[in-house]
Design a protein around this motif. Structure first.
Motif, PDB file in Angstrom:
ATOM      1  N   UNK A   1       3.624   9.726  -9.809  1.00 25.44           N
ATOM      2  CA  UNK A   1       2.907   9.773 -11.316  1.00 25.44           C
ATOM      3  C   UNK A   1       2.263  10.937 -11.517  1.00 25.44           C
ATOM      4  N   UNK A   2       1.578  11.620 -10.299  1.00 25.55           N
ATOM      5  CA  UNK A   2       0.879  12.613 -10.210  1.00 25.55           C
ATOM      6  C   UNK A   2       1.977  13.933 -10.401  1.00 25.55           C
ATOM      7  N   UNK A   3       3.055  13.900  -9.920  1.00 24.17           N
ATOM      8  CA  UNK A   3       4.364  14.705 -10.135  1.00 24.17           C
ATOM      9  C   UNK A   3       4.615  14.863 -11.627  1.00 24.17           C
ATOM     10  N   UNK A   4       4.678  13.830 -12.152  1.00 25.02           N
ATOM     11  CA  UNK A   4       5.117  13.599 -13.727  1.00 25.02           C
ATOM     12  C   UNK A   4       3.908  14.227 -14.541  1.00 25.02           C
ATOM     13  N   UNK A   5       2.724  14.073 -14.100  1.00 28.48           N
ATOM     14  CA  UNK A   5       1.697  14.631 -14.934  1.00 28.48           C
ATOM     15  C   UNK A   5       1.664  16.232 -14.674  1.00 28.48           C
ATOM     16  N   UNK A   6       1.921  16.668 -13.425  1.00 25.88           N
ATOM     17  CA  UNK A   6       1.896  18.104 -13.296  1.00 25.88           C
ATOM     18  C   UNK A   6       2.991  18.586 -13.856  1.00 25.88           C
ATOM     19  N   UNK A   7       4.113  18.125 -13.999  1.00 24.55           N
ATOM     20  CA  UNK A   7       5.403  18.711 -14.908  1.00 24.55           C
ATOM     21  C   UNK A   7       4.915  18.552 -16.463  1.00 24.55           C
TER      22      UNK A   7
ATOM     23  N   UNK B   1       0.779  -1.084   0.028  1.00 22.21           N
ATOM     24  CA  UNK B   1      -0.122  -0.124  -0.136  1.00 22.21           C
ATOM     25  C   UNK B   1       0.694   1.275  -0.076  1.00 22.21           C
ATOM     26  N   UNK B   2       1.990   1.426   0.788  1.00 25.16           N
ATOM     27  CA  UNK B   2       2.782   2.414   0.857  1.00 25.16           C
ATOM     28  C   UNK B   2       3.569   2.612  -0.712  1.00 25.16           C
ATOM     29  N   UNK B   3       3.901   1.337  -1.214  1.00 24.15           N
ATOM     30  CA  UNK B   3       4.416   1.810  -2.527  1.00 24.15           C
ATOM     31  C   UNK B   3       3.527   2.219  -3.655  1.00 24.15           C
ATOM     32  N   UNK B   4       2.221   1.689  -3.452  1.00 27.21           N
ATOM     33  CA  UNK B   4       1.272   2.175  -4.504  1.00 27.21           C
ATOM     34  C   UNK B   4       1.089   3.873  -4.106  1.00 27.21           C
ATOM     35  N   UNK B   5       1.088   4.167  -2.969  1.00 30.32           N
ATOM     36  CA  UNK B   5       0.787   5.439  -2.538  1.00 30.32           C
ATOM     37  C   UNK B   5       1.906   6.489  -3.163  1.00 30.32           C
ATOM     38  N   UNK B   6       3.398   5.981  -2.997  1.00 30.85           N
ATOM     39  CA  UNK B   6       4.483   6.591  -3.690  1.00 30.85           C
ATOM     40  C   UNK B   6       4.358   6.643  -5.101  1.00 30.85           C
TER      41      UNK B   6
ATOM     42  N   UNK C   1      -4.661  18.300 -11.454  1.00 33.98           N
ATOM     43  CA  UNK C   1      -3.630  17.411 -10.994  1.00 33.98           C
ATOM     44  C   UNK C   1      -3.026  18.033  -9.767  1.00 33.98           C
ATOM     45  N   UNK C   2      -2.740  19.358  -9.826  1.00 38.83           N
ATOM     46  CA  UNK C   2      -2.039  19.886  -8.629  1.00 38.83           C
ATOM     47  C   UNK C   2      -2.754  19.737  -7.459  1.00 38.83           C
ATOM     48  N   UNK C   3      -4.271  19.895  -7.690  1.00 39.33           N
ATOM     49  CA  UNK C   3      -5.329  19.584  -6.503  1.00 39.33           C
ATOM     50  C   UNK C   3      -5.011  18.024  -6.016  1.00 39.33           C
ATOM     51  N   UNK C   4      -5.090  17.186  -6.684  1.00 44.61           N
ATOM     52  CA  UNK C   4      -4.892  15.902  -6.295  1.00 44.61           C
ATOM     53  C   UNK C   4      -3.478  15.521  -5.732  1.00 44.61           C
ATOM     54  N   UNK C   5      -2.641  16.169  -6.362  1.00 37.57           N
ATOM     55  CA  UNK C   5      -1.200  16.049  -5.658  1.00 37.57           C
ATOM     56  C   UNK C   5      -1.095  16.628  -4.271  1.00 37.57           C
ATOM     57  N   UNK C   6      -1.805  17.871  -4.004  1.00 38.41           N
ATOM     58  CA  UNK C   6      -1.659  18.492  -2.626  1.00 38.41           C
ATOM     59  C   UNK C   6      -2.642  17.517  -1.917  1.00 38.41           C
ATOM     60  N   UNK C   7      -3.593  17.108  -2.232  1.00 37.59           N
ATOM     61  CA  UNK C   7      -4.543  16.179  -1.265  1.00 37.59           C
ATOM     62  C   UNK C   7      -3.710  14.978  -0.806  1.00 37.59           C
TER      63      UNK C   7
END
Length: 143
Positions: free
Chosen positions: A44-50, A34-39, A123-129
């Motif tokens: 992935x979200x960071x890559x999408x934001x970039x 579960x921890x690996x999945x969250x990481x 995506x930024x909102x999801x990353x922040x959350x």
């Protein structure tokens, strides 16, 4: 696997995967998978934001170039010959033929910018959350 992430609420996400003693307790009820999945989701979200940020910047630069060309062509008579480059093909056209094409492309680029900016905000909102929910911090961020 050293990913440079820690999460206080997860008992040290990014800690060595052996999960062994020494006081590095796992979050209650959260498996290593579960921890690996969250990481992975965080990365992935960071890559999408970039990628979306880059798409917005590129579309804005292209739109600015189209604006510049349209401003330069505005005072010219419609029958005047000009060069029009599409990709790597350069052709001779008239100002009257090129202006509508450039205007339509500029409008399309503005739509791309709006859509990309909207997706970037989501995506930024999801990353922040995700960051807030699991108290994720990059190593070296302090706190």
């Amino acid at each position: 696997m050293s990913d440079g992430l820690t999460a206080a609420g997860m008992g040290g996400v990014g800690a060595p995967p052996h999960g062994g003693g020494g006081g590095a307790a796992s979050a209650p009820g959260m498996s290593a998978d579960a921890q690996k999945a969250i990481i992975e989701r965080y990365q992935n979200l960071r890559a999408v934001v970039a990628n979306l940020g880059q798409a917005v910047q590129e579309a804005d630069g292209d739109r600015a170039e189209h604006d510049l060309v349209l401003r330069q062509l505005a005072p010219l008579p419609p029958g005047r010959r000009c060069w029009h480059q599409v990709g790597s093909v350069l052709s001779t056209r008239t100002v009257g033929e090129v202006v509508p094409v450039l205007t339509a492309e500029r409008t399309r680029l503005e739509g791309v910018m709006r859509e990309s900016a909207s997706r970037l905000a989501e995506a930024e909102s999801a990353l922040s959350e995700l960051t807030r929910m699991y108290n994720i911090r990059e190593r070296g961020q302090g706190g």
